[in-house]
Design a protein around this motif. Structure first.
Motif, PDB file in Angstrom:
ATOM      1  N   THR A  80       0.836  -1.206   0.000  1.00  0.00           N
ATOM      2  CA  THR A  80       0.000   0.000   0.000  1.00  0.00           C
ATOM      3  C   THR A  80       0.867   1.250   0.000  1.00  0.00           C
ATOM      4  N   LEU A  81       1.917   1.266   0.853  1.00  0.00           N
ATOM      5  CA  LEU A  81       2.813   2.422   0.892  1.00  0.00           C
ATOM      6  C   LEU A  81       3.653   2.520  -0.376  1.00  0.00           C
ATOM      7  N   TYR A  82       3.971   1.381  -0.981  1.00  0.00           N
ATOM      8  CA  TYR A  82       4.778   1.384  -2.196  1.00  0.00           C
ATOM      9  C   TYR A  82       4.027   2.020  -3.357  1.00  0.00           C
ATOM     10  N   ALA A  83       2.685   1.889  -3.354  1.00  0.00           N
ATOM     11  CA  ALA A  83       1.870   2.483  -4.423  1.00  0.00           C
ATOM     12  C   ALA A  83       1.709   3.982  -4.260  1.00  0.00           C
ATOM     13  N   GLN A  84       2.129   4.541  -3.140  1.00  0.00           N
ATOM     14  CA  GLN A  84       1.989   5.975  -2.872  1.00  0.00           C
ATOM     15  C   GLN A  84       3.389   6.597  -2.740  1.00  0.00           C
ATOM     16  N   PRO A  85       3.918   7.235  -3.782  1.00  0.00           N
ATOM     17  CA  PRO A  85       5.278   7.810  -3.701  1.00  0.00           C
ATOM     18  C   PRO A  85       5.445   8.834  -2.598  1.00  0.00           C
ATOM     19  N   SER A  86       4.361   9.447  -2.178  1.00  0.00           N
ATOM     20  CA  SER A  86       4.479  10.441  -1.109  1.00  0.00           C
ATOM     21  C   SER A  86       4.830   9.809   0.229  1.00  0.00           C
ATOM     22  N   GLU A  87       4.629   8.498   0.369  1.00  0.00           N
ATOM     23  CA  GLU A  87       4.911   7.816   1.637  1.00  0.00           C
ATOM     24  C   GLU A  87       6.323   7.216   1.690  1.00  0.00           C
ATOM     25  N   TYR A  88       7.113   7.430   0.633  1.00  0.00           N
ATOM     26  CA  TYR A  88       8.446   6.834   0.610  1.00  0.00           C
ATOM     27  C   TYR A  88       9.357   7.401   1.701  1.00  0.00           C
TER      28      TYR A  88
ATOM     29  N   SER B 268       8.464   8.239   4.719  1.00  0.00           N
ATOM     30  CA  SER B 268       7.971   8.013   6.079  1.00  0.00           C
ATOM     31  C   SER B 268       8.836   6.985   6.802  1.00  0.00           C
ATOM     32  N   ASP B 269       8.855   7.087   8.123  1.00  0.00           N
ATOM     33  CA  ASP B 269       9.625   6.139   8.930  1.00  0.00           C
ATOM     34  C   ASP B 269       9.021   4.738   8.876  1.00  0.00           C
ATOM     35  N   LYS B 270       7.699   4.661   8.740  1.00  0.00           N
ATOM     36  CA  LYS B 270       7.039   3.366   8.682  1.00  0.00           C
ATOM     37  C   LYS B 270       7.464   2.580   7.447  1.00  0.00           C
ATOM     38  N   PHE B 271       7.644   3.275   6.329  1.00  0.00           N
ATOM     39  CA  PHE B 271       8.057   2.611   5.093  1.00  0.00           C
ATOM     40  C   PHE B 271       9.458   2.009   5.241  1.00  0.00           C
ATOM     41  N   GLU B 272      10.376   2.737   5.867  1.00  0.00           N
ATOM     42  CA  GLU B 272      11.735   2.228   6.074  1.00  0.00           C
ATOM     43  C   GLU B 272      11.738   1.045   7.039  1.00  0.00           C
ATOM     44  N   GLU B 273      10.913   1.092   8.086  1.00  0.00           N
ATOM     45  CA  GLU B 273      10.848  -0.024   9.038  1.00  0.00           C
ATOM     46  C   GLU B 273      10.323  -1.285   8.369  1.00  0.00           C
ATOM     47  N   LEU B 274       9.317  -1.127   7.506  1.00  0.00           N
ATOM     48  CA  LEU B 274       8.765  -2.290   6.819  1.00  0.00           C
ATOM     49  C   LEU B 274       9.784  -2.901   5.855  1.00  0.00           C
ATOM     50  N   ILE B 275      10.565  -2.059   5.183  1.00  0.00           N
ATOM     51  CA  ILE B 275      11.574  -2.580   4.251  1.00  0.00           C
ATOM     52  C   ILE B 275      12.605  -3.414   5.000  1.00  0.00           C
ATOM     53  N   MET B 276      13.120  -2.911   6.115  1.00  0.00           N
ATOM     54  CA  MET B 276      14.116  -3.656   6.877  1.00  0.00           C
ATOM     55  C   MET B 276      13.526  -4.938   7.473  1.00  0.00           C
ATOM     56  N   PHE B 277      12.254  -4.880   7.902  1.00  0.00           N
ATOM     57  CA  PHE B 277      11.609  -6.076   8.452  1.00  0.00           C
ATOM     58  C   PHE B 277      11.452  -7.156   7.390  1.00  0.00           C
ATOM     59  N   LEU B 278      10.954  -6.763   6.207  1.00  0.00           N
ATOM     60  CA  LEU B 278      10.746  -7.742   5.150  1.00  0.00           C
ATOM     61  C   LEU B 278      12.072  -8.278   4.606  1.00  0.00           C
TER      62      LEU B 278
ATOM     63  N   LEU C  77      12.768   0.517  -7.475  1.00  0.00           N
ATOM     64  CA  LEU C  77      12.631   1.793  -6.768  1.00  0.00           C
ATOM     65  C   LEU C  77      13.927   2.594  -6.823  1.00  0.00           C
ATOM     66  N   LEU C  78      15.056   1.901  -6.684  1.00  0.00           N
ATOM     67  CA  LEU C  78      16.334   2.615  -6.762  1.00  0.00           C
ATOM     68  C   LEU C  78      16.656   3.045  -8.190  1.00  0.00           C
ATOM     69  N   LYS C  79      16.263   2.243  -9.178  1.00  0.00           N
ATOM     70  CA  LYS C  79      16.566   2.599 -10.558  1.00  0.00           C
ATOM     71  C   LYS C  79      15.773   3.807 -11.028  1.00  0.00           C
ATOM     72  N   SER C  80      14.505   3.866 -10.652  1.00  0.00           N
ATOM     73  CA  SER C  80      13.624   4.914 -11.176  1.00  0.00           C
ATOM     74  C   SER C  80      13.518   6.134 -10.261  1.00  0.00           C
ATOM     75  N   GLN C  81      13.580   5.933  -8.960  1.00  0.00           N
ATOM     76  CA  GLN C  81      13.318   7.020  -8.018  1.00  0.00           C
ATOM     77  C   GLN C  81      14.546   7.384  -7.168  1.00  0.00           C
ATOM     78  N   ALA C  82      15.733   6.989  -7.595  1.00  0.00           N
ATOM     79  CA  ALA C  82      16.911   7.227  -6.749  1.00  0.00           C
ATOM     80  C   ALA C  82      17.176   8.711  -6.541  1.00  0.00           C
ATOM     81  N   HIS C  83      16.950   9.529  -7.554  1.00  0.00           N
ATOM     82  CA  HIS C  83      17.229  10.958  -7.428  1.00  0.00           C
ATOM     83  C   HIS C  83      16.130  11.686  -6.668  1.00  0.00           C
TER      84      HIS C  83
END
Length: 741
Positions: free
Chosen positions: A40-48, A50-60, A80-86
């Protein structure tokens, strides 16, 4: 078994992660719920951000290996890194990169796709921490991949990709890629010729930072090898068992310390078992495929370069090393050096060092002679300081040691005259040139400057003509062995005192009547040939080898030689082998048998004796003109002419060397000034004051007033007569004397 309060796990990802590691199937639903939240957060670029998004990435990233969505999760992170890195923030980029590295360490990712992605991340601007983090991972990952067995296919693919990045127009990407390649070469992971030649192409990069990094690699990889590398797993870092046992004996005994001691014992035992052969780092300059073209391109780049002087010095240093190591012919390099050969030039000692490094025996003497003359005219002159003269003489010595034909006889005689200069630094430098040509070509020196030749010099001294090479076809000194191999084995024990089984120094003594082979440079003034007159040429008798002595003196000089023959048990009438006969005997022995180690020791002892024993007068040997062998000098003397033994680089301390510290240098002058100021009153004129807290006098107050207020008094002083001025001066002096005393 699941905990009683499942709803609390949604808010405690570390607790859920700990439980999943223990029993992954039991918590499949909870992990699925967190993965849905992540999508859900991945589909919303505005949430990238957020602290919750980073916690979920490390957990998964920690738990995805147990579930079937791991491939999709890895693909999402990489996309995500290829397209949105900048667009992403620095913290989010670093979090995703760490998650991918974690999955790579767990074996969920192949190294090639991840490394290609990280090389592309070097183009991200204004994120230095990310670039340093990715560079460390790339180096460590490639090193760990090649630690056990080298994967040739993977290395070729990675090298080709990294080499394309080096040609990238982006400066940061090219610079970081070059740093990775250099670090992998220094860690002995990629130390092949392909890597070296790709780094060589970076020397022509349009960006100065990239070019300077590549040039520094070739200049520093041989001089400053990596030591005490934190990432190294070599056996030299093994713990010291003796120190550990002493520490355990003194400190308090505990279970933790006992385990620590057992681990050290295991590591020490493992290090002792793995006795690997020493690995030698081959010079990177030798692995360049086309050094001539590289040197020409660098010289062309230098002529058009408009950068700092330090960058030009680095390029000059690299060109000189290429010329010296590969013996290149690059005539346009020496006129560039001539521009800067001036005493007032900044870093002039380094430029003289580069000039000496670029000299070798294949450079025509006509090209090097202007360089030697320029150094002699600009440095070796009494109008310069003694430091400048010493540096010039040392530079000429280094040039001539690599190219003996670079100096003419007239200029050499002028430089030799400085051997009696009033300053010891200059005289010592001039005597080093004399000592060099005593070994290389004594014929260029006047007879009074030639030392009495030793037995070794009589055999080996020979000035090769330009372009001449002589191949050795026998072992020098093998003539001391018997022609029958069995006799040498029997006599080896009898001659053991002259040999050294353990490789130690051999004490070779000679008769007191015999003169030493080569006296120290400081004692050259005491030569018998110079006591009569230094300006007069002393005739050197070719038959007797003595300095201007008559036949009677020659007979006296022959006495020690005959005594030596008698001492060795030979008859006085026993003929001494001539140079040609010794050479023929050595050839015969070297070509008909294989020498043993004891025989080699005997040969080395004989060669060492030749260094210190004066050659026998020629009346004892048969007069035959033999072809001399190739000159191979002693490496310890520093006078090495043979290209096989010559050093690749010239040490800067050899040019800046001063045998005696100067008394009038800047530090000594400042120290004497400070010592003279001790106990002295503070500098300043005498000021008249009534008392410590008294007010100023009228004369002192007038100094602060405007001119309009005191111009009438100034006018009155101008109109005063001589008598008035005399009286005023007298009163003033009386007041000064009264106040002072």
């Amino acid at each position: 078994m699941k905990p009683r309060h499942n709803n609390q796990l949604a808010h405690s990802l570390p607790q859920l992660q700990n439980l999943v590691k223990r029993d992954p199937p039991s918590y499949k639903d909870e992990v699925r719920q967190q993965y849905s939240h992540y999508r859900t957060l991945y589909a919303q670029p505005s949430e990238y951000t957020s602290d919750k998004f980073e916690e979920l990435i490390m957990f998964l990233a920690n738990v995805c290996k147990h579930y079937d969505f791991k491939d999709q999760f890895i693909q999402d992170c990489m996309e995500l890194l290829k397209s949105q890195a900048h667009v992403l923030t620095a913290d989010t980029r670093l979090c995703i990169c760490r998650a991918l590295i974690m999955m790579r360490n767990k074996g969920l990712l192949e190294p090639l796709p991840l490394l290609e992605l990280y090389f592309g991340m070097f183009r991200v601007k204004f994120d230095k921490n990310l670039r340093e983090f990715l560079k460390q991972h790339i180096i460590a990952d490639i090193k760990n991949t090649n630690q056990k067995t080298k994967s040739t296919k993977l290395n070729n693919t990675l090298q080709n990709f990294m080499f394309t990045v080096l040609k990238d127009s982006d400066t940061q990407a090219a610079k970081q890629s070059l740093d990775c390649v250099v670090a992998l070469y220094q860690k002995q992971v990629w130390n092949d010729a392909k890597t070296v030649n790709v780094i060589a192409t970076a020397c022509f990069h349009p960006e100065v930072k990239v070019m300077a990094t590549a040039v520094k690699f070739f200049l520093g990889c041989d001089e400053e090898p990596q030591q005490n590398d934190s990432d190294s797993d070599s056996d030299s870092d093994a713990p010291d068992l003796k120190d550990a046992l002493m520490t355990h004996k003194i400190n308090k005994k505990s279970r933790k310390r006992q385990r620590w001691l057992e681990n050290i014992k295991k590591k020490a035992k493992k290090a002792k078992k793995s006795d690997k052969a020493p690995s030698f780092n081959f010079s990177a300059l030798h692995l360049i495929h086309d050094p001539q073209t590289m040197a020409e391109k660098l010289l062309k780049r230098l002529e058009k370069l408009n950068e700092r002087f330090e960058v030009k010095l680095m390029i000059l240093n690299l060109i000189s090393r290429l010329i010296g190591v590969h013996q290149l012919i690059l005539f346009n390099f020496y006129p560039i050096i001539l521009r800067y050969v001036q005493p007032h030039q900044r870093e002039v000692t380094k430029l003289l060092q580069y000039a000496a490094q670029a000299c070798h025996e294949l450079v025509p003497p006509d090209i090097l002679e202007p360089v030697v003359k320029a150094v002699a005219n600009n440095f070796v002159s009494e109008r310069n300081s003694v430091e400048v003269m010493t540096v010039g003489l040392n530079a000429i010595r280094e040039i001539c040691s690599r190219a003996p034909l670079a100096i003419g006889e007239d200029l050499l005689q002028d430089l030799v005259m400085y051997r009696t200069f009033r300053d010891k630094n200059v005289s010592t430098a001039a005597r080093s040139i004399v000592a060099l040509y005593r070994q290389v070509n004594p014929e260029l020196l006047k007879r009074k400057y030639r030392a009495r030749p030793t037995a070794e010099q009589q055999e080996t001294i020979h000035l090769k003509k330009y372009g001449q090479t002589v191949a050795a076809d026998f072992v020098s000194g093998a003539e001391v062995l018997n022609e029958d191999s069995g006799n040498d084995e029997d006599d080896s024990d009898e001659e053991q005192p002259n040999d050294s089984e353990d490789g130690e120094w051999i004490d070779v003594s000679h008769s007191e009547d015999e003169a030493p082979a080569e006296r120290p440079e400081e004692d050259d003034e005491n030569d018998d040939c110079e006591e009569s007159d230094e300006e007069e040429d002393v005739e050197y008798d070719d038959e007797e080898g003595d300095c201007g002595e008559d036949d009677e003196a020659g007979d006296e000089a022959d006495g020690p030689a005959r005594k030596k023959l008698r001492k060795e048990g030979a008859d006085e009438n026993t003929p001494v082998l001539s140079l040609e006969e010794r050479r023929e005997k050595a050839k015969m022995i070297s070509s008909t048998r294989i020498l043993s180690q004891k025989e080699f020791q005997k040969v080395r002892a004989a060669q060492l004796a030749k260094k210190v024993n004066v050659a026998l007068p020629r009346r004892f040997v048969k007069k035959k003109n033999g072809t001399p062998t190739e000159t191979v000098l002693d490496p310890e003397s520093g006078l090495i002419v043979d290209s096989a033994l010559r050093k690749e680089t010239v040490a800067l301390r050899d040019i800046e060397k001063l045998s005696k510290n100067l008394k009038n240098d800047k530090a000594a002058r400042l120290a004497s000034i400070q010592a003279g100021r001790e106990g002295r009153e503070k500098y300043g004129g005498y000021k008249q004051k009534k008392a410590e807290y008294a007010s100023l006098s009228n004369k002192q107050k007038r100094k602060t007033k405007s001119y309009n207020m005191i111009k009438h008094k100034a006018r009155s002083k101008v109109k005063r007569s001589f008598r008035d001025k005399q009286q005023a001066l007298k009163v003033s002096l009386k007041k000064i004397i009264k106040h002072k005393y």
